[in-house]
Write a protein that holds these residues in place. Sequence first.
Motif, short mmCIF file in Angstrom:
data_model
loop_
_atom_site.label_atom_id
_atom_site.label_comp_id
_atom_site.label_asym_id
_atom_site.label_seq_id
_atom_site.Cartn_x
_atom_site.Cartn_y
_atom_site.Cartn_z
N VAL A 234 0.88 -1.17 0.07
CA VAL A 234 -0.11 -0.08 -0.18
C VAL A 234 0.98 1.22 -0.06
CG1 VAL A 234 -1.66 1.39 1.34
CG2 VAL A 234 -2.03 -1.05 0.99
N SER A 336 -1.20 -11.07 1.32
CA SER A 336 -1.89 -9.97 0.91
C SER A 336 -1.98 -9.90 -0.40
CB SER A 336 -1.12 -8.74 1.30
OG SER A 336 0.28 -8.81 0.83
N ASN A 337 -3.03 -9.13 -1.12
CA ASN A 337 -3.62 -8.97 -2.41
C ASN A 337 -2.99 -7.75 -3.05
OD1 ASN A 337 -4.75 -8.95 -5.05
ND2 ASN A 337 -6.37 -9.92 -4.29
N ASN A 340 -5.36 -4.79 -3.80
CA ASN A 340 -5.96 -3.80 -3.04
C ASN A 340 -5.11 -2.62 -2.69
OD1 ASN A 340 -8.16 -5.76 -2.34
ND2 ASN A 340 -6.63 -6.85 -0.78
#
Length: 471
Positions: A234, A336-337, A340
Motif C-alpha cells: 500500500v 496480501s492481495n 488492494n
Amino acid sequence: MKMLLQTLLTLFPFLLLKFSSVRATSLPGGPNGKIYGVNLGSWLVLEPWMLPQEWLDMGGEICDQCSTCIASEWAFTRAYPDTADAIFDDHWETWFTQSDVDKLVEYGINTVRIPLGFWIVESLVERSHEFYPRGGIKQLKRGLKQLKAAGIHAILDHHALPGIQTPGQMFTGNCTSNVQFYTPPNYHRALVWTAVMTGLSHLDPDFGSVFSIQAVNEPIMDASQTPGYGDFQVNFVKVVRAVELALGMPVAADDGLLSSILSGISGGNVTASLLKASETMQSDSDVANALAEATPILADILVQLESSSALSEGAPLRSPLVTNFMDVGWQHNNPSNPANAQIGPQGYDNHLYYSFGGVAAANPEAYMQSICNLQRVKTDAAKGNSPLWFGEWALPTQFSATDDFLYRWADAQKLMYSQGAGWIFWNFKVEVSEKAGDLARQWSYFEGVERGYLTRDPSELNDNSVCANYV
C-alpha cells in the motif's frame, strides 16, 4: 461434426493467440500492445552463475553454496574494497552495450526489465556493514538513454532489497540466510528508493522510456514469514503517486485521498513541492518520512547526472508510472492481495520456471500438457491481478531436451503467456565460454533466436498448432 471439432482443436492455439492480441490493451507509457521483452540480468545486479568465467577473471569465486565464498556483489566488495568500484564499472560498461540494444531492435523486443539493487541509490547503503559497488546510477542512465533512442520501454525492477528479501540467492546481492527486509527500517529504505526512482523516471529525460517500477522481486513465498508486506505494498503505491502528484501529474483512478492531501502542492520548484507534500501527509507517516528523506537524495542524484535543471523546470507531462507487484499467487498462507493497493495504473508479474521442479513431471509430455492448459492469467484476473505479464521464464528443463522439443517448448510458453499482457524472457544473454558450457542454449534469448527455438519476430510462433494435441 467430428471433422469440424478436430479442425477447431487444431486451430485453437492460433485463434487464441490472435484473439489475445486483439484484446491487448496498452499500458500507460508502455509498448503498444503486448509486451515482448527480455531481462537485462547480471548487468546492474550480477549473478555469477550466468557469467562464471568473467566472474573468476574479475576475482570472484564459484562454490556450491553461494554464502561460503566470494559469489555475490556483497562478498566481492567486502573482499576488494579498494578496487571493486572500478572492476564493476568495467563489467557494467561491457555486459550491456549499444550492440546489445541494436540486437534487441533487430529481434523485435519492445520492453526490457532491468534488475536493480537498492545500492544504486548509494546513500541508502549502511557502509559500516553493507558492501556494494558504487557508480551504477550513471550506467543505468547511459543504458536507459540508449534504450530510449531505440524506442524500447523499460521496467525498473527492485530486484535486490535492503536487508535481503529472500535467503540464499545471488539475485539479492548477498547470499545469506539472515533475511531482514521485512522490518520497518528496511521497508522505509525501500520506500525512499521508490520515491527517488519515481522522481528520476519523471525528471531525467534519459529515463523517459521507464513506464513501470516493480516493488519487490520474488519475495519469500510463505506469507507468514513476511510480516508487514501488505502494508508495504500500500505504501509503495502511495509513495509513487505522492511523488507524481507533487510534480503536478494527475493520477487516473485516484481514490481522492492523495489528491485532496496534495492539492495545490505542485509548482515550480521540485524540492519545495516534495517537501511540502511530505509535510501535508503526516497522517501517513511512512509515506511522509520516505518523501522527506528522498527529496535531498533525488536532488543530489540529479546534479550528479547533470540533470539538475529539472529541479527548477519540473517534470514534463507524462503518463503516471505503472506500479508493479508479483501477483497474489506468488505467495501462500494467506498472502496480501496487491490489487488492494492499487491507485492508478497497476500491473502484475508472475515467474514460471519448470526446471526447478514442482510444476510438472520431468518429461516432455508432462511439460507440454501442463503449459498448454495454463490457467494463471484467468485465475489472477479473478482476483483482480490484471493485467498480468510473465516477467521471468526460459527454456531449461529437468531432463535432457532435444532441439525438436525446445522449438515446441518455446512456442508453447510464448503462446500461453501471450494470453496475458505479454512476457519477458530471462535472460537477454548469458556468457558463452568453456566454463559456462551449454548454458546459453536454454537461458539466452539471443542464442535461442540464433538457434531458431525463438522466432525472430517475437509475436510469431514456429508452429501455431503447437498445443493442439494437449488442450
